[in-house]
Design an enzyme around this catalytic site. Structure first.
Site, PDB file in Angstrom:
ATOM      1  CD  GLU A 180       8.201  70.005  46.885  1.00 42.97           C
ATOM      2  OE1 GLU A 180       8.723  69.328  45.984  1.00 42.97           O
ATOM      3  OE2 GLU A 180       7.686  71.116  46.694  1.00 42.97           O
ATOM      4  CD  GLU A 182      12.516  69.897  44.416  1.00 43.44           C
ATOM      5  OE1 GLU A 182      13.339  70.157  45.332  1.00 43.44           O
ATOM      6  OE2 GLU A 182      11.477  69.258  44.615  1.00 43.44           O
TER       7      GLU A 182
HETATM    8  N1  COA Z   1      12.982  59.979  38.738  1.00 46.30           N
HETATM    9  C1  COA Z   1      13.099  58.934  37.912  1.00 46.30           C
HETATM   10  N2  COA Z   1      13.838  57.830  38.204  1.00 46.30           N
HETATM   11  C2  COA Z   1      14.449  57.800  39.396  1.00 46.30           C
HETATM   12  C3  COA Z   1      14.370  58.871  40.313  1.00 46.30           C
HETATM   13  C4  COA Z   1      13.597  59.994  39.941  1.00 46.30           C
HETATM   14  N3  COA Z   1      13.442  61.062  40.750  1.00 46.30           N
HETATM   15  N4  COA Z   1      15.099  58.551  41.401  1.00 46.30           N
HETATM   16  C5  COA Z   1      15.612  57.326  41.186  1.00 46.30           C
HETATM   17  N5  COA Z   1      15.234  56.873  39.974  1.00 46.30           N
HETATM   18  C6  COA Z   1      15.551  55.590  39.353  1.00 46.30           C
HETATM   19  C7  COA Z   1      16.972  55.556  38.802  1.00 46.30           C
HETATM   20  O1  COA Z   1      17.007  56.122  37.511  1.00 46.30           O
HETATM   21  C8  COA Z   1      17.251  54.074  38.803  1.00 46.30           C
HETATM   22  O2  COA Z   1      16.570  53.493  37.720  1.00 46.30           O
HETATM   23  P1  COA Z   1      17.308  52.349  36.819  1.00 46.30           P
HETATM   24  O3  COA Z   1      17.618  51.250  37.799  1.00 46.30           O
HETATM   25  O4  COA Z   1      16.269  51.983  35.815  1.00 46.30           O
HETATM   26  O5  COA Z   1      18.508  52.996  36.258  1.00 46.30           O
HETATM   27  C9  COA Z   1      16.520  53.598  40.066  1.00 46.30           C
HETATM   28  O6  COA Z   1      15.540  54.592  40.359  1.00 46.30           O
HETATM   29  C10 COA Z   1      17.436  53.475  41.271  1.00 46.30           C
HETATM   30  O7  COA Z   1      18.105  54.709  41.451  1.00 46.30           O
HETATM   31  P2  COA Z   1      19.695  54.832  41.548  1.00 46.30           P
HETATM   32  O8  COA Z   1      20.072  56.213  41.116  1.00 46.30           O
HETATM   33  O9  COA Z   1      20.361  53.679  40.847  1.00 46.30           O
HETATM   34  O10 COA Z   1      19.886  54.642  43.119  1.00 46.30           O
HETATM   35  P3  COA Z   1      21.045  55.255  44.005  1.00 46.30           P
HETATM   36  O11 COA Z   1      20.863  54.673  45.368  1.00 46.30           O
HETATM   37  O12 COA Z   1      22.370  55.117  43.355  1.00 46.30           O
HETATM   38  O13 COA Z   1      20.746  56.852  44.081  1.00 46.30           O
HETATM   39  C11 COA Z   1      19.347  58.776  44.422  1.00 46.30           C
HETATM   40  C12 COA Z   1      19.569  57.289  44.705  1.00 46.30           C
HETATM   41  C13 COA Z   1      17.998  59.164  45.030  1.00 46.30           C
HETATM   42  C14 COA Z   1      20.469  59.615  45.061  1.00 46.30           C
HETATM   43  C15 COA Z   1      19.356  59.028  42.899  1.00 46.30           C
HETATM   44  O14 COA Z   1      18.499  58.068  42.289  1.00 46.30           O
HETATM   45  C16 COA Z   1      18.875  60.394  42.505  1.00 46.30           C
HETATM   46  O15 COA Z   1      19.615  61.352  42.649  1.00 46.30           O
HETATM   47  N6  COA Z   1      17.624  60.507  42.009  1.00 46.30           N
HETATM   48  C17 COA Z   1      17.058  61.756  41.580  1.00 46.30           C
HETATM   49  C18 COA Z   1      16.581  62.523  42.801  1.00 46.30           C
HETATM   50  C19 COA Z   1      15.997  63.864  42.414  1.00 46.30           C
HETATM   51  O16 COA Z   1      16.657  64.714  41.837  1.00 46.30           O
HETATM   52  N7  COA Z   1      14.723  64.067  42.775  1.00 46.30           N
HETATM   53  C20 COA Z   1      14.048  65.304  42.619  1.00 46.30           C
HETATM   54  C21 COA Z   1      13.544  65.531  41.265  1.00 46.30           C
HETATM   55  S1  COA Z   1      12.910  67.207  41.178  1.00 46.30           S
END
Ligand code: COA
Length: 243
Positions: free
Chosen positions: A115, A135
């Site tokens: 966004e 979302e």
């Molecule tokens: N908010 C907070 N922390 C986040 C984050 C977010 N939106 N996206 C990633 N992180 C953090 C993870 O918790 C992890 O932290 P940790 O190492 O302390 O556990 C770190 O970033 C790495 O992320 P990880 O999930 O291990 O990487 P991945 O490559 O396996 O997966 C994503 C990447 C983006 C698919 C996954 O992190 C994810 O789905 N994140 C949320 C995305 C989301 O829903 N965003 C919109 C919110 S409205």
């Protein structure tokens, strides 16, 4: 130079400013500190006559994975959160910056990350980029402007598909629907965004500013009112009102 915790704001000598989201261990998730720091950096860019173009990029393996979900539900109250947003509308500030802003996207550009890029003027994506608005899949709706900016930028039906399915798309898919303007190999993303920024930085800053204002503000108007806005701004350009 930068005195921030979650971002890096820097300028080269040629009018290009670079703002790097810098929480790589959290995939640059947008937390409250980052919001505050972005506000300060956007204001600094806006008010600095030596900064003519801004590049927004991310450090590490992602541009931005969206709002920091660990902070969800931590605002004192819904009313407080709404008041804070109203008093300091970060997304409105970004959208109305009177100079070109380029988003350089790599890895994940999700939720508020995408966004934010939609509020920029030009988007370059690396070939490994994954863009999406997840979302709805987690019980929210996009709230950094996405429900309004996306359907204004691409076909509304495709915007509906992206938001309702919450499925991310890759860089090529994003290019095909004109969500991004250019694709670059990952190791050339910064060079491509930088090259574009330099061209704009060497352009006519006043004309760029007026043209952006005409388009961004005009999109909120009827065609008749938009044409009147264009005529007024064109007159001001000719008469030399300072941009
Ligand atoms: N908010 C907070 N922390 C986040 C984050 C977010 N939106 N996206 C990633 N992180 C953090 C993870 O918790 C992890 O932290 P940790 O190492 O302390 O556990 C770190 O970033 C790495 O992320 P990880 O999930 O291990 O990487 P991945 O490559 O396996 O997966 C994503 C990447 C983006 C698919 C996954 O992190 C994810 O789905 N994140 C949320 C995305 C989301 O829903 N965003 C919109 C919110 S409205």
């Amino acid at each position: 130079m930068s005195a921030f915790e979650t971002i890096i704001y820097e300028k080269d000598g040629g009018g290009v400013a670079r703002l790097t989201l810098n929480r790589p261990d959290k995939l640059n998730a947008l937390n409250l500190t980052m919001r505050d720091e972005l506000w300060s950096a956007f204001e600094a860019f806006r008010d600095d006559p030596d900064a003519r173009v801004l590049i927004l990029r991310g450090e590490g393996r992602a541009f931005c994975s969206g709002a920091d979900i660990s902070e969800f539900g931590t605002a004192p109250s819904y009313v407080e959160a709404r008041r804070a947003r109203h008093e300091r509308d970060l997304w409105d500030l970004l959208l109305h910056l009177p100079k070109p802003v380029i988003a350089a996207l790599h890895g994940y550009a999700l939720g508020a990350g995408l966004e934010m890029a939609l509020l920029c003027d030009l988007r370059v994506a690396s070939d490994d980029a994954l863009l999406g608005l997840p979302e709805v899949g987690i019980g929210y709706i996009p709230s950094a402007g996405g429900t309004q900016t996306l359907p204004r930028m691409i076909a509304p039906g495709v915007a509906l598909e992206m938001i309702l399915t919450a499925d991310p798309i890759d860089a090529l898919g994003a290019y095909r629907i004109r969500l991004v303007h250019l694709i670059a190999p990952r190791d050339q993303l910064d060079a491509v965004a930088g090259g574009w920024a330099r061209v704009l930085a060497e352009g006519d800053a006043r004309a760029l500013s007026y043209a952006k204002e005409a388009i961004v503000r005009g999109l909120e108007l009827s065609l008749r009112d938009g044409l009147a806005l264009e005529a007024r701004l064109a007159g001001e350009v000719r008469e030399g009102r300072p941009a």
